[in-house]
Design an enzyme around this catalytic site. Structure first.
Site, mmCIF file in Angstrom:
data_model
loop_
_atom_site.group_PDB
_atom_site.id
_atom_site.type_symbol
_atom_site.label_atom_id
_atom_site.label_comp_id
_atom_site.label_asym_id
_atom_site.label_seq_id
_atom_site.Cartn_x
_atom_site.Cartn_y
_atom_site.Cartn_z
ATOM 1 N N HIS A 37 59.491 64.536 55.760
ATOM 2 C CA HIS A 37 60.128 63.376 56.397
ATOM 3 C C HIS A 37 60.958 62.663 55.328
ATOM 4 O O HIS A 37 60.672 61.537 54.945
ATOM 5 C CB HIS A 37 59.065 62.465 57.019
ATOM 6 C CG HIS A 37 59.592 61.485 58.028
ATOM 7 N ND1 HIS A 37 59.065 61.358 59.306
ATOM 8 C CD2 HIS A 37 60.593 60.589 57.957
ATOM 9 C CE1 HIS A 37 59.718 60.411 59.967
ATOM 10 N NE2 HIS A 37 60.654 59.917 59.163
ATOM 11 N N GLU A 45 58.221 60.486 68.456
ATOM 12 C CA GLU A 45 58.688 59.154 68.044
ATOM 13 C C GLU A 45 59.375 58.523 69.242
ATOM 14 O O GLU A 45 60.213 59.157 69.901
ATOM 15 C CB GLU A 45 59.714 59.217 66.900
ATOM 16 C CG GLU A 45 59.133 59.491 65.548
ATOM 17 C CD GLU A 45 60.180 59.418 64.435
ATOM 18 O OE1 GLU A 45 61.169 58.652 64.556
ATOM 19 O OE2 GLU A 45 60.000 60.143 63.447
ATOM 20 N N GLU A 55 63.698 65.461 61.950
ATOM 21 C CA GLU A 55 65.082 65.037 62.116
ATOM 22 C C GLU A 55 65.996 65.605 61.028
ATOM 23 O O GLU A 55 66.591 64.856 60.240
ATOM 24 C CB GLU A 55 65.167 63.507 62.173
ATOM 25 C CG GLU A 55 64.352 62.924 63.318
ATOM 26 C CD GLU A 55 64.441 61.396 63.431
ATOM 27 O OE1 GLU A 55 65.199 60.786 62.652
ATOM 28 O OE2 GLU A 55 63.756 60.835 64.294
ATOM 29 N N TYR A 84 65.185 57.627 71.062
ATOM 30 C CA TYR A 84 65.407 56.186 70.946
ATOM 31 C C TYR A 84 66.485 55.660 71.876
ATOM 32 O O TYR A 84 66.386 54.553 72.384
ATOM 33 C CB TYR A 84 65.809 55.827 69.507
ATOM 34 C CG TYR A 84 64.682 56.009 68.534
ATOM 35 C CD1 TYR A 84 63.768 54.986 68.301
ATOM 36 C CD2 TYR A 84 64.500 57.219 67.867
ATOM 37 C CE1 TYR A 84 62.710 55.152 67.426
ATOM 38 C CE2 TYR A 84 63.434 57.391 66.994
ATOM 39 C CZ TYR A 84 62.542 56.358 66.772
ATOM 40 O OH TYR A 84 61.489 56.528 65.915
ATOM 41 N N ASN A 88 61.980 63.186 69.249
ATOM 42 C CA ASN A 88 62.104 61.790 68.842
ATOM 43 C C ASN A 88 63.223 61.184 69.675
ATOM 44 O O ASN A 88 64.360 61.664 69.630
ATOM 45 C CB ASN A 88 62.441 61.685 67.350
ATOM 46 C CG ASN A 88 61.339 62.260 66.469
ATOM 47 O OD1 ASN A 88 60.282 62.650 66.953
ATOM 48 N ND2 ASN A 88 61.585 62.306 65.175
ATOM 49 N N ARG A 120 50.159 60.673 63.726
ATOM 50 C CA ARG A 120 51.156 61.523 63.071
ATOM 51 C C ARG A 120 51.609 60.847 61.780
ATOM 52 O O ARG A 120 52.051 59.694 61.800
ATOM 53 C CB ARG A 120 52.365 61.712 64.010
ATOM 54 C CG ARG A 120 53.507 62.439 63.349
ATOM 55 C CD ARG A 120 54.729 62.608 64.251
ATOM 56 N NE ARG A 120 55.771 63.217 63.452
ATOM 57 C CZ ARG A 120 57.032 62.809 63.383
ATOM 58 N NH1 ARG A 120 57.456 61.793 64.112
ATOM 59 N NH2 ARG A 120 57.888 63.412 62.597
HETATM 60 O O1 IFM Z 1 62.176 54.962 60.934
HETATM 61 C C1 IFM Z 1 62.828 56.075 61.473
HETATM 62 C C2 IFM Z 1 62.018 57.331 61.220
HETATM 63 O O2 IFM Z 1 61.772 57.525 59.870
HETATM 64 C C3 IFM Z 1 62.762 58.539 61.743
HETATM 65 N N1 IFM Z 1 63.174 58.358 63.101
HETATM 66 C C4 IFM Z 1 63.821 57.117 63.464
HETATM 67 C C5 IFM Z 1 63.020 55.935 62.961
HETATM 68 C C6 IFM Z 1 63.730 54.620 63.333
HETATM 69 O O3 IFM Z 1 65.001 54.575 62.749
#
Ligand code: IFM
Length: 473
Positions: free
Chosen positions: A129, A376, A174, A304, A302, A85
């Site tokens: 992006h 992500e 995002e 985290y 995405n 990606r």
């Molecule tokens: O690096 C970023 C990415 O560009 C978008 N999502 C979160 C990642 C980590 O902060």
């Protein structure tokens, strides 16, 4: 770390047809910002403003991916991945953000696509992006409707050039970050702190999504269209009504605002009511919500971390802005983010793999008509290159536990079609510059030399097991 048998057990929990990948984005990896007719983006301007990036760095060189297609593709292949990606730099293709096309910019992506396909690697393209052409920001940026219209046009141009070979299209990545870090807190480019404008920006990003999705579909009804959203499970810090309301508000803006618009064609009513404190929504025109409610086959997730929120806060954003930013939460400045006491990554983000299972199950329950892909997932840690190796057990465990969380979601019936580690290689982490390393591959930022980290070796091994188990079936 897992034994071979445990690796096989985890690998066998994923569907046979699965996108095993890693992700990057244009400004974070390409460099060559002045090459071959590329126009300027908002990040080229922002990084030159003193104090915007914590180490004073920029993406001028990044990790030099623009000049290293062969090296990057060889790396992806060496990890055994079947998917990659990456995002298109809008100003590389349309230097002024309008219909004038820079053929040299398009050629780079065309060559990258060809090189990937030649190795059996499926390209997943993200159209936006975060690197908006500066010319469009000069004309008002995302708070202006014209930017969304331009984006629809850009999607058509990009698809016309690459759509014969590329079937997976993610419109915007995002939009929460683009709108609220870009136009409310000012942590990201273009660095504006205008609460009302940030909500208009959020709407126009979604309108751009709808226009882009429709442009791709009109050209290729078989294409898979997606939107990339950053989701967080949101917990109230206590049973206090103020904390419970804060959790509703954060969940509303972070998670429901974008999915309900894209997949239901309506913004959540409670969030609209909250936002009325700062905007009259005059920028939402008749027909916009229908446009935004475009056909989407895959929701790109995405993931985290998770949020623990209070109503008595005053925090800026959950990512602890490095450069003294304003609030990323218009109409919600009283909320705050408090630690829940979980282990954290080098970003200070709490680690909660089961939050990913929870997120995937919730999305499937609410929007059963779409498949999901984790586009992500990853973690920054302080890595050390020693004797030609990077023993990043912390990241390896992060990836392993989150893949376990994905497998749990699959077992619960979630139609998960792919997993993309963030990131393929260490790169420019926005306002954090080069101080945060997210890669499966270590990059020496002086020489550009790449070294696969232990996490990358582990992930590659898992992917090979998953692919060979399935091929043997
Ligand atoms: O690096 C970023 C990415 O560009 C978008 N999502 C979160 C990642 C980590 O902060």
């Amino acid at each position: 770390m897992s034994t071979p048998n445990e690796g096989d057990a985890l690998a066998s929990r994923f569907p046979a047809a699965f996108a095993w990948g890693a992700a990057t984005s244009s400004y974070q990896v390409e460099g060559s910002t002045g090459a071959d007719g590329r126009g300027k983006s908002i990040w080229d301007s922002f990084v030159n403003e003193p104090g915007r990036v914590v180490d004073g760095s920029n993406g001028d060189t990044a990790i030099d991916s623009y000049r290293n297609i062969a090296g990057d593709v060889a790396l992806i292949k060496s990890l055994g991945l079947n998917s990659y990606r990456f995002s298109l730099s809008w100003p590389r293709i349309c230097p002024d953000g309008d219909g004038r096309v820079n053929d040299a910019g398009l050629k780079y992506y065309s060559d990258l696509v060809d090189a990937l396909l030649a190795e059996g690697i499926t390209p997943w393209i993200t159209l936006y992006h975060w690197d908006l052409p500066q010319a469009l920001e000069d004309a008002g940026g995302w708070p202006e409707r014209a930017t969304a219209l331009r984006f629809g046009e850009f999607a058509r141009i990009a698809h016309e050039a690459l759509g014969d070979r590329v079937k997976h299209w993610i419109t915007v990545n995002e939009p929460w970050c683009s709108a609220f870090l870009g136009y409310a807190s000012g942590e990201h480019a273009p660095g504006r702190r205008e609460p009302a404008s940030s909500i208009a920006a959020a709407h126009h990003l979604m309108l751009g999504h709808g226009l882009a999705a429709r442009a791709v579909k009109a050209a290729d009804p078989e294409a898979t269209v997606s939107i990339g959203l950053n989701f967080y499970p949101v917990h109230a810090a206590s049973a206090d009504p103020g904390d419970l309301d804060a959790a509703r508000r954060v969940d509303g803006v972070q998670n429901r605002w974008f999915t309900d618009a894209a997949l239901r064609g309506a913004y959540p009513e409670d969030v609209v009511e909250d936002f009325k404190a700062v905007t009259d929504f005059s920028f939402v025109l008749e027909g916009d919500m229908e446009t935004i409610h475009a056909p989407v086959e895959v929701l790109s997730v995405n993931y985290y971390s998770r949020f623990n929120v209070t109503g008595n806060g005053g925090a800026t954003s959950a990512s602890a802005a490095p450069t003294g930013a304003g609030s990323a939460w218009p109409a919600n400045e009283h909320i705050g983010f408090v630690p829940a006491g979980l282990p954290v990554t080098d970003m200070g983000w709490e680690i909660e793999p089961q939050g990913l299972t929870e997120t995937l199950k919730r999305l499937h329950a609410n929007y059963p008509e779409v498949a999901v892909a984790v586009t992500e997932n990853g973690a920054a840690f302080q890595d050390k290159l020693e004797g030609g190796r990077v023993h990043d057990l912390d990241r390896l465990e992060y990836v392993q536990s989150h893949l376990g969380a994905c497998a749990d979601a699959v077992a619960a019936g979630v139609p998960l079609v792919g997993y993309f580690a963030w990131s393929l290689a260490d790169n420019f982490e926005w306002a954090w510059g080069y101080t945060k390393r997210f890669g499966l591959v270590y990059v020496d930022f002086e020489t550009g030399e790449r070294t696969v980290k232990d996490s990358g070796l582990w992930y590659g091994d898992l992917v090979r097991r998953a692919r060979s188990n399935r091929e043997a079936e």
